[in-house]
Design an enzyme around this catalytic site. Structure first.
Site, mmCIF file in Angstrom:
data_model
loop_
_atom_site.group_PDB
_atom_site.id
_atom_site.type_symbol
_atom_site.label_atom_id
_atom_site.label_comp_id
_atom_site.label_asym_id
_atom_site.label_seq_id
_atom_site.Cartn_x
_atom_site.Cartn_y
_atom_site.Cartn_z
ATOM 1 N N GLY A 28 -1.222 4.055 -5.005
ATOM 2 C CA GLY A 28 -1.066 2.648 -5.706
ATOM 3 C C GLY A 28 -0.051 2.778 -6.503
ATOM 4 O O GLY A 28 0.251 1.643 -7.160
ATOM 5 N N GLN A 51 0.738 -1.068 0.232
ATOM 6 C CA GLN A 51 -0.179 0.020 -0.069
ATOM 7 C C GLN A 51 0.965 1.199 -0.033
ATOM 8 O O GLN A 51 1.804 1.187 0.601
ATOM 9 C CB GLN A 51 -0.887 0.017 1.018
ATOM 10 N N CYS A 52 0.502 2.247 -0.755
ATOM 11 C CA CYS A 52 1.311 3.571 -0.604
ATOM 12 C C CYS A 52 -0.026 4.719 -0.634
ATOM 13 O O CYS A 52 -1.070 4.567 -0.237
ATOM 14 C CB CYS A 52 2.062 3.806 -1.900
ATOM 15 N N ARG A 53 0.359 5.828 -1.248
ATOM 16 C CA ARG A 53 -0.707 6.912 -1.171
ATOM 17 C C ARG A 53 -1.674 6.815 -2.412
ATOM 18 O O ARG A 53 -2.850 6.818 -2.103
ATOM 19 C CB ARG A 53 -0.094 8.274 -1.530
ATOM 20 N N ILE A 85 -3.967 4.768 0.042
ATOM 21 C CA ILE A 85 -4.592 5.332 1.121
ATOM 22 C C ILE A 85 -5.690 6.401 0.753
ATOM 23 O O ILE A 85 -6.547 6.690 1.511
ATOM 24 C CB ILE A 85 -3.330 5.845 2.077
#
Length: 105
Positions: free
Chosen positions: A65, A61-63, A91
């Site tokens: 994708g 997961q990141c900000r 996120i």
């Protein structure tokens, strides 16, 4: 690349399923808001493979994708991982779907 939606992630959390969540954002981003995953910034993901589970699903997961998709691709190509999933929308998608008060940048 296998992907998972924020709804699927929420279902896994709600059902207490056994999986690992890894947040590949930088530490300062993780400290702003996170989903309680293990923080391994993208720049160090290839040298910290010992922290990544091989016996259960691992959701990256990141900000948004993009960085988590890069992490999945690097780990699959260079280390042969087959249990990785990218969180579509990161996120930001989680915030939009479930937690509009969550601070994001």
């Amino acid at each position: 690349m296998k992907e998972i939606s924020v709804q699927e992630l929420k279902d896994k959390i709600d059902n207490n399923e056994d999986f690992q969540l890894i947040d590949v954002r930088e530490t300062f981003e993780y400290e702003t808001s996170n989903l309680d995953g293990l923080n391994i910034p993208l720049g160090g993901i290839l040298i910290e493979t010992d922290k990544i589970a091989t016996d259960k699903p691992v959701i990256m997961q990141c900000r948004s994708g993009k960085r988590s998709a890069a992490a999945v691709m690097q780990l699959e190509q260079m280390h042969g991982f087959t249990n990785l999933y990218n969180l579509k929308g990161g996120i930001l998608a989680w915030q939009a779907a479930f937690d509009p008060e969550m601070p994001v940048y």
